[in-house]
Design an enzyme around this catalytic site. Structure first.
Site, PDB file in Angstrom:
ATOM      1  N   CYS A  20      -0.472   4.107   2.491  1.00  0.00           N
ATOM      2  CA  CYS A  20       0.097   3.990   4.192  1.00  0.00           C
ATOM      3  C   CYS A  20       0.011   2.438   4.390  1.00  0.00           C
ATOM      4  O   CYS A  20       0.951   2.208   3.849  1.00  0.00           O
ATOM      5  CB  CYS A  20      -1.647   4.791   4.509  1.00  0.00           C
ATOM      6  SG  CYS A  20      -3.238   3.774   3.886  1.00  0.00           S
ATOM      7  N   SER A  21      -0.824   1.908   4.788  1.00  0.00           N
ATOM      8  CA  SER A  21      -1.026   0.177   5.317  1.00  0.00           C
ATOM      9  C   SER A  21      -2.388  -0.610   5.185  1.00  0.00           C
ATOM     10  O   SER A  21      -2.152  -1.129   5.886  1.00  0.00           O
ATOM     11  CB  SER A  21      -0.548   0.358   6.114  1.00  0.00           C
ATOM     12  OG  SER A  21      -1.972   1.154   6.996  1.00  0.00           O
ATOM     13  N   CYS A  22      -2.977  -0.138   3.971  1.00  0.00           N
ATOM     14  CA  CYS A  22      -4.329  -1.247   3.133  1.00  0.00           C
ATOM     15  C   CYS A  22      -3.957  -2.954   3.704  1.00  0.00           C
ATOM     16  O   CYS A  22      -3.235  -3.105   2.981  1.00  0.00           O
ATOM     17  CB  CYS A  22      -4.297  -0.685   2.001  1.00  0.00           C
ATOM     18  SG  CYS A  22      -4.977   0.657   2.389  1.00  0.00           S
ATOM     19  N   CYS A  79       1.139  -0.991  -0.056  1.00  0.00           N
ATOM     20  CA  CYS A  79      -0.199   0.133  -0.282  1.00  0.00           C
ATOM     21  C   CYS A  79       0.858   1.386   0.302  1.00  0.00           C
ATOM     22  O   CYS A  79       1.313   1.600   1.215  1.00  0.00           O
ATOM     23  CB  CYS A  79      -1.244   0.219   1.176  1.00  0.00           C
ATOM     24  SG  CYS A  79      -1.758   1.523   1.457  1.00  0.00           S
TER      25      CYS A  79
HETATM   26 FE    FE Z   1      -3.278   2.088   3.095  1.00  0.00          FE
END
Ligand code: FE
Length: 217
Positions: free
Chosen positions: A119-121, A116
């Protein structure tokens, strides 16, 4: 969370405390939220327990193992991963960050890697919470520019003829990599096969374990 791993690097602790900077911040935040009545500590414990034990990569491993053994399930997974994973007829692994799933399959010609960049999906219902490196800026930026180099650092060497595809997760779509089924596993049951499927193999920064590697582990 594994508090023995210094997520912020060695030496990043406060004097007189064995807790890392991150741990201290989390505790301070939790205390504040409880005192203000925004959260119930018991509810928080249930949530953490859920993501530590009930939800994790073992869920994704079962999905992959079924795809390896059941051609009809594999087709369903590739066509509609959200249903194949989340519906009651599938595994029922649904919930936050699993609303729109896409499964991408590794072959000798194509290797898939998930990131991602924003961000951190991450697909929580099948993989649990993301590892620290997945959220790190170096992984997020470098895997797009040099995927072959980044996965080599994870110990994955692929033939030059294998194309690497990088999938950028978003709030809308979460990807699950179906790694290649290891050789020497003919006749293995779904449960046996699931033990070969590591978290990293479902992100694309690893491969499924060989039967030898499993025996040595
Ligand atoms: Fe994300």
């Amino acid at each position: 969370m594994d508090t023995n791993t210094p997520a912020n690097g060695p030496g990043h602790t406060h004097p007189g405390s064995t807790l890392s900077e991150m741990d201290l911040r989390v505790r301070a935040l939790e205390t504040l939220l409880v005192q203000k009545g925004y959260i119930d500590p018991a509810a928080l414990d249930v949530l953490i327990e859920t993501y530590e034990t009930r939800i994790g990569p073992h869920n994704g491993a079962r999905v992959v193992a079924r795809a390896w053994t059941d051609p009809a399930y594999r087709r369903w997974l590739l066509e509609d991963a959200t249903a194949a994973i989340g519906s009651a007829e599938g595994f029922g692994f649904s919930g936050r960050q699993g609303e729109h799933m896409v499964a991408v399959e590794n072959t000798p010609d194509v290797h898939n890697v998930v990131v991602c960049t924003l961000c951190s999906c991450y697909p929580w219902p099948v993989l649990g919470l993301p590892p620290v490196w997945y959220k790190s800026a170096p992984y997020r930026s470098r895997v797009v520019i040099d995927p072959r180099g980044v996965i080599a650092e994870f110990g994955v060497q692929l033939p030059a003829s294998t194309q690497i595809r990088v999938w950028d997760s978003t709030a809308e779509i979460r990807y699950l990599v179906i790694p290649m089924r290891p050789a020497g596993t003919d006749g293995w049951s779904e449960a046996q096969l699931a033990r070969l499927v590591t978290r990293d193999s479902m992100i694309g920064t690893g491969l499924a374990l060989s039967p030898d590697a499993l025996a040595a582990a």
